[in-house]
Design a protein around this motif. Structure first.
Motif, short mmCIF file in Angstrom:
data_model
loop_
_atom_site.label_atom_id
_atom_site.label_comp_id
_atom_site.label_asym_id
_atom_site.label_seq_id
_atom_site.Cartn_x
_atom_site.Cartn_y
_atom_site.Cartn_z
N ASN A 73 -0.85 -2.90 17.36
CA ASN A 73 0.11 -1.76 16.77
C ASN A 73 0.19 -2.10 15.31
OD1 ASN A 73 1.75 -1.31 19.10
ND2 ASN A 73 1.49 -3.42 19.53
N TYR A 74 1.31 -1.01 14.73
CA TYR A 74 1.61 -0.67 13.50
C TYR A 74 2.25 -0.23 12.38
CZ TYR A 74 -3.11 0.89 14.52
OH TYR A 74 -4.27 0.98 15.47
N LEU A 75 2.60 -1.33 11.25
CA LEU A 75 3.95 -0.54 10.76
C LEU A 75 3.22 -0.13 9.51
CD1 LEU A 75 4.70 -4.47 9.42
CD2 LEU A 75 6.15 -2.24 11.19
N ALA A 76 4.66 2.18 9.04
CA ALA A 76 4.39 2.55 8.21
C ALA A 76 4.57 2.41 7.11
CB ALA A 76 5.01 3.33 8.75
N TYR A 77 3.55 1.89 5.79
CA TYR A 77 3.95 1.63 4.79
C TYR A 77 4.28 2.08 3.99
CZ TYR A 77 2.90 -1.67 0.26
OH TYR A 77 3.24 -2.36 -0.84
N PHE A 78 5.12 2.69 3.71
CA PHE A 78 5.81 3.69 2.04
C PHE A 78 5.69 3.43 1.17
CE2 PHE A 78 7.50 5.55 6.13
CZ PHE A 78 7.48 6.96 5.77
N GLN A 79 4.48 3.44 0.50
CA GLN A 79 3.94 2.75 -0.47
C GLN A 79 3.94 3.11 -1.98
OE1 GLN A 79 -0.45 0.98 -0.25
NE2 GLN A 79 0.07 0.18 -1.73
N ALA A 80 3.23 4.14 -2.07
CA ALA A 80 3.34 4.75 -3.65
C ALA A 80 4.36 5.81 -4.03
CB ALA A 80 2.17 6.60 -3.23
N TYR A 81 4.30 5.23 -5.44
CA TYR A 81 5.00 4.89 -6.12
C TYR A 81 7.27 4.48 -5.93
CZ TYR A 81 2.48 7.91 -8.63
OH TYR A 81 1.07 8.41 -9.46
N THR A 82 8.43 5.40 -5.30
CA THR A 82 9.65 4.54 -5.50
C THR A 82 9.88 5.18 -3.89
OG1 THR A 82 9.94 4.18 -7.60
CG2 THR A 82 11.45 4.24 -6.40
N ASN A 83 9.82 4.92 -3.24
CA ASN A 83 9.85 5.14 -1.90
C ASN A 83 11.81 5.58 -1.55
OD1 ASN A 83 7.23 6.03 -0.44
ND2 ASN A 83 6.90 3.90 -1.83
N THR A 84 12.53 5.35 -2.45
CA THR A 84 13.65 5.54 -2.30
C THR A 84 14.34 6.38 -3.27
OG1 THR A 84 14.42 3.35 -3.22
CG2 THR A 84 13.56 3.30 -0.40
N HIS A 85 13.84 6.94 -3.80
CA HIS A 85 13.67 7.77 -4.77
C HIS A 85 14.52 9.22 -4.45
CE1 HIS A 85 14.54 8.70 -9.14
NE2 HIS A 85 12.88 9.90 -9.03
N SER A 86 15.76 9.02 -4.41
CA SER A 86 16.41 11.00 -4.03
C SER A 86 17.10 10.26 -2.98
CB SER A 86 15.04 11.17 -2.21
OG SER A 86 15.98 12.50 -1.83
N ASP A 87 18.04 11.41 -4.18
CA ASP A 87 19.55 11.60 -3.44
C ASP A 87 20.15 11.66 -2.09
OD1 ASP A 87 20.48 10.45 -5.90
OD2 ASP A 87 20.43 12.45 -7.16
N ASP A 88 18.72 12.49 -1.41
CA ASP A 88 19.31 12.82 -0.79
C ASP A 88 18.66 11.89 1.06
OD1 ASP A 88 19.11 14.31 2.32
OD2 ASP A 88 18.29 16.20 1.39
#
Length: 296
Positions: free
Chosen positions: A80-95
């Motif tokens: 089983n897997y965990l998606a790793y949002f890794q590259a740069y800043t993965n909450t960098h959005s106002d939306d």
């Protein structure tokens, strides 16, 4: 000899069976690249050094995850897997809706049990923390790098240690596991400075840490600064760095899992150090140091 709680120990407290992180590049930037906070990015950063090839070559969250699954699934079909949002800043959005749509897309991929979100301590809002509770499982990994503001300023992080403290406490209060990323050997830092960062981490509700040696990479401002003689960086031998890591393992709170001690960038980017050691090989050096010199 087990010198520390590792990441598999941490995951075993949340999941049953084998788990594997799959890197995702969702096309984000950073606030100290796009002008939100600064320009040029962190002086040591060449993002290509840690994004898997399948992320760079494959568009779309689902397609990247499926390609990663195909690689690991050949050997471990029950993984089983965990998606790793890794590259740069993965909450960098106002939306926030856009962010949630990306995370939810990852969680819809068969076999993906949750997400790990790599970001900065100044880029997670209370509103986002509230919305993340809609996902099946979430961990947030903050790039702290150092607890010393003079260092963070020198390498153009554009945030402070106080930002890290605030973000970690807010995330833990919201009920999510928290990871910190730390770099040993940043310019101007002594061994005492690095160990003081570990002591400060102990005071926070942190679940995991990633530690690795500073890597001097081609195409970065730090590499140009070092070449120009503006400053130098510590030149650890493997044995010296193993000794530092043994002391870190002895100081770190025992419930905090250490995911890794070293990292290895692609050879075509790496200037220093060219040790060629993987994490498991380096752990052997730490164990050897402890047997010969003691620490834990």
């Amino acid at each position: 000899m087990k010198i520390h709680r590792d990441f598999s120990d941490f995951l075993a407290g949340h999941f049953t069976g084998k788990m594997q992180k799959l890197g995702v590049d969702a096309g984000f930037s950073c606030p100290n690249r796009d002008g939100s906070k600064g320009r040029g990015g962190c002086t040591y950063c060449n993002n290509r050094s840690f994004s898997p090839d399948y992320c760079r070559e494959t568009p779309g969250v689902t397609a990247q995850l499926e390609r990663g699954k195909a690689f690991f699934g050949r050997k471990y079909p029950e993984m089983n897997y965990l998606a790793y949002f890794q590259a740069y800043t993965n909450t960098h959005s106002d939306d926030i809706n856009r962010l949630m749509a990306l995370y939810e897309e990852a969680c819809r991929v068969d076999g993906v049990r949750g997400v790990i979100i790599g970001t900065r301590p100044d880029c997670v809002s209370p509103a986002l923390l509230d919305r993340l509770g809609e996902l099946p499982w979430v961990m947030i990994e903050y790039g702290a790098e150092s607890s010393h503001d003079r260092t963070l300023g020198l390498v153009n992080r554009c945030h402070t240690w106080a930002d890290t403290v605030e973000a970690v406490k807010a995330t833990a209060k919201a009920g999510y596991p928290v990871g910190l990323h730390l770099i040993m050997g940043l310019p101007g830092e002594t061994r005492t400075d690095m160990l003081e960062t570990i002591r400060r981490v102990n005071d926070l509700p942190v679940d995991t840490v990633k530690i690795h040696q500073l890597q001097l990479l081609k195409g970065t401002r730090m590499a140009a600064d070092v070449e120009a003689g503006l400053y130098d960086v510590p030149r650890f031998t493997p044995g010296e760095y193993a000794g530092l890591c043994a002391e870190i393992a002895s100081l770190l709170r025992r419930d905090i899992a250490i995911e890794r001690f070293v990292s290895q960038s692609p050879a075509d980017l790496l200037i220093y150090p060219r040790w060629g050691l993987k994490n498991y090989q380096f752990i052997y050096l730490i164990e050897k140091h402890i047997r010969e010199h003691g620490n834990l």
